[in-house]
Motif scaffolding. Structure first.
Motif, short mmCIF file in Angstrom:
data_model
loop_
_atom_site.label_atom_id
_atom_site.label_comp_id
_atom_site.label_asym_id
_atom_site.label_seq_id
_atom_site.Cartn_x
_atom_site.Cartn_y
_atom_site.Cartn_z
N GLU A 95 -3.83 15.03 -2.23
CA GLU A 95 -4.81 14.68 -1.19
C GLU A 95 -5.55 13.40 -1.54
O GLU A 95 -5.77 12.54 -0.69
N ASP A 96 -5.93 13.26 -2.82
CA ASP A 96 -6.62 12.04 -3.25
C ASP A 96 -5.72 10.82 -3.10
O ASP A 96 -6.16 9.75 -2.67
N MET A 97 -4.43 10.97 -3.45
CA MET A 97 -3.49 9.86 -3.37
C MET A 97 -3.19 9.49 -1.92
O MET A 97 -2.88 8.34 -1.62
N CYS A 98 -3.29 10.45 -1.02
CA CYS A 98 -3.08 10.17 0.40
C CYS A 98 -4.32 9.53 1.02
O CYS A 98 -4.22 8.74 1.95
N ALA A 99 -5.49 9.89 0.50
CA ALA A 99 -6.75 9.36 1.04
C ALA A 99 -6.93 7.89 0.70
O ALA A 99 -7.50 7.13 1.49
N GLU A 100 -6.47 7.50 -0.47
CA GLU A 100 -6.64 6.11 -0.90
C GLU A 100 -5.34 5.64 -1.52
O GLU A 100 -4.95 6.08 -2.59
N ALA A 101 -4.67 4.73 -0.83
CA ALA A 101 -3.36 4.27 -1.26
C ALA A 101 -3.42 3.58 -2.62
O ALA A 101 -4.44 2.99 -2.99
N HIS A 102 -2.31 3.68 -3.35
CA HIS A 102 -2.14 2.84 -4.53
C HIS A 102 -1.76 1.45 -4.01
O HIS A 102 -0.96 1.34 -3.07
N VAL A 103 -2.30 0.42 -4.61
CA VAL A 103 -2.06 -0.94 -4.16
C VAL A 103 -1.32 -1.70 -5.25
O VAL A 103 -1.75 -1.69 -6.41
N PHE A 112 0.88 -1.17 0.00
CA PHE A 112 0.00 0.00 0.00
C PHE A 112 0.92 1.22 0.00
O PHE A 112 1.71 1.39 0.93
N LYS A 127 1.51 5.39 -0.37
CA LYS A 127 0.99 6.76 -0.33
C LYS A 127 2.15 7.72 -0.48
O LYS A 127 3.23 7.49 0.07
#
Length: 118
Positions: free
Chosen positions: A39-47, A14, A16
């Protein structure tokens, strides 16, 4: 009742971005989108699905092998033009730019639908 599930032969990272990533995005931000994207990338991690590992030393080996690809993927999330990317990327830089949490247990609960590369 019991839920049907299958273990996948993968681990998960995960990822961020941290502040240095945002600062890099701001360097090429004609439209003023860097802060919102960050902010969007911090709110929902890249997996990222990675090879499986069993212990801390094999986890380190997996991340050592795959951090360059993860770094490139995250940079591509802001700019597809790799000429704008930092050229001398190092593992130390990766660790400063990204928060990475790893997990060795990946269970597929949606086994009726085959996994696909799209």
């Amino acid at each position: 009742g019991r839920v049907a599930m299958e273990m996948l032969n993968r681990s998960v990272a995960f990822v961020k971005p941290k502040r240095p990533y945002l600062e890099w995005c701001r360097e090429d931000d004609d439209e003023g989108l860097a802060d919102t994207v960050f902010e969007d990338m911090c709110a929902e991690a890249h997996v990222y699905l990675l090879p499986e590992y069993e212990d801390p030393s094999s986890r380190r080996r997996v991340l050592t092998a795959w951090w360059p690809a993860i770094f490139a993927s995250m940079l591509e999330g802001w700019s597809r033009d790799d000429a704008t990317w930092p050229q001398d990327r190092t593992r130390t830089m990766f660790d400063k730019w990204f928060d990475v949490q790893m997990c060795s247990v990946v269970e597929d609960l949606h086994i009726d639908e085959p996994l696909e590369h799209v």
